[in-house]
Design a protein around this motif. Structure first.
Motif, short mmCIF file in Angstrom:
data_model
loop_
_atom_site.label_atom_id
_atom_site.label_comp_id
_atom_site.label_asym_id
_atom_site.label_seq_id
_atom_site.Cartn_x
_atom_site.Cartn_y
_atom_site.Cartn_z
N GLY A 2 -69.19 40.72 56.73
CA GLY A 2 -69.10 41.69 57.80
C GLY A 2 -69.32 41.04 59.15
N ASP A 3 -68.99 41.76 60.20
CA ASP A 3 -69.15 41.28 61.57
C ASP A 3 -70.38 41.96 62.16
OD1 ASP A 3 -68.97 40.54 64.22
OD2 ASP A 3 -66.81 40.88 64.37
N GLY A 29 -73.02 46.03 66.09
CA GLY A 29 -73.44 46.92 65.02
C GLY A 29 -72.48 47.04 63.86
N GLY A 30 -71.68 45.99 63.61
CA GLY A 30 -70.74 46.03 62.50
C GLY A 30 -71.45 46.17 61.17
N LYS A 31 -70.79 46.78 60.19
CA LYS A 31 -71.39 47.01 58.88
C LYS A 31 -71.46 45.72 58.09
CE LYS A 31 -70.96 49.82 54.69
NZ LYS A 31 -70.14 50.84 53.98
N PRO A 40 -61.65 38.03 68.53
CA PRO A 40 -61.50 37.08 67.43
C PRO A 40 -62.68 37.15 66.48
CG PRO A 40 -62.12 35.96 69.44
CD PRO A 40 -61.81 37.37 69.83
N PRO A 41 -62.46 36.92 65.19
CA PRO A 41 -63.56 36.99 64.22
C PRO A 41 -64.55 35.85 64.43
CG PRO A 41 -61.60 36.09 63.19
CD PRO A 41 -61.18 36.56 64.55
N PRO A 42 -65.79 36.01 64.00
CA PRO A 42 -66.78 34.93 64.13
C PRO A 42 -66.30 33.68 63.40
CG PRO A 42 -67.83 36.99 63.51
CD PRO A 42 -66.37 37.21 63.37
N GLN A 43 -66.62 32.53 63.95
CA GLN A 43 -66.19 31.26 63.38
C GLN A 43 -67.35 30.57 62.66
OE1 GLN A 43 -62.65 30.26 63.91
NE2 GLN A 43 -62.95 32.46 64.18
N ARG A 44 -67.08 30.08 61.45
CA ARG A 44 -68.10 29.33 60.70
C ARG A 44 -68.23 27.92 61.26
NH1 ARG A 44 -65.16 32.31 57.14
NH2 ARG A 44 -66.31 33.74 55.76
#
Length: 208
Positions: free
Chosen positions: A40-41, A45-47, A107-111
């Motif tokens: 999740g993100d 407050g993402g789930k 953009p989604p979080p980057q690892r």
């Protein structure tokens, strides 16, 4: 902890605020969640949910309580989404292409990129943050075990001849116990993350 006037174990809105919170290094949020088996993100407050639900002797309620405390502990930390400050490469710098953006328009979080330098730097940051949470837990005058024993005696006395704790005292003990449990969960989560980083660093060296 938040000032609600009552105690809700595993309240997902609870947060831990350390005295040196603002000076602690940020950890890579995406990699930390992956290490904990959570997806999740977390931003805005993402789930967050478990990739593979855990089993607990206490059944589903205990599983949900453990996840809630873990999420509260993790979301109390300074987390980075992995993006450097935009520079070069146009308006969006090194951000991924728009086709991989989330529904929220970002953009989604980057690892972590997996390099030895990156992993080693992250482990050092984890050690610093973990030490701060452990120090906050160690400096408290009572232990988790002590608070649990007080509340157990209180609950048993409430239905018998013994005198239970005054209601406000019992509430205060529950509050400080929940705070300790969140601190302990933060330490545990960071220990798991450090092991995860160590393993990937080891595998990277074997491959290299």
């Amino acid at each position: 902890m938040r000032d609600y006037g009552f105690i809700v174990p595993g309240n997902t809105n609870d947060r831990i605020k350390l005295p040196n919170q603002d000076t602690l290094p940020a950890l890579n949020g995406a990699s930390l969640l992956e290490a904990l088996g959570i997806k999740g993100d977390w931003r805005n407050g993402g789930k967050l949910t478990r990739v593979h639900p855990e089993t607990s002797p206490g059944g589903e309620p205990a599983n949900l309580l453990a996840l809630a405390r873990q999420k509260s502990a993790v979301l109390s930390m300074n987390l980075s989404d992995g993006f450097p400050s935009p520079k070069g490469g146009g308006l969006f710098g090194r951000w991924p292409g728009a086709t991989s953006w989330t529904d929220a328009g970002r953009p989604p979080p980057q690892r972590l990129n997996g390099s030895a330098t990156t992993m080693t730097t992250e482990r050092a940051a984890v050690a610093t943050v973990r030490q701060s949470y452990q120090a906050a837990l160690d400096e408290l005058p009572t232990s988790i075990a002590k608070d649990e024993s007080l509340l157990l005696a209180h609950d048993q006395a409430s239905g018998g001849a013994a005198v239970p704790l005054p209601s406000r005292v019992a509430a205060a003990v529950r509050c400080r116990l929940e705070h300790k449990l969140l601190l302990a969960e933060a330490v545990r989560a960071l220990e798991i993350y450090d092991i995860w980083l160590h393993e990937r660093l080891r595998l990277g060296r074997l491959v290299g």
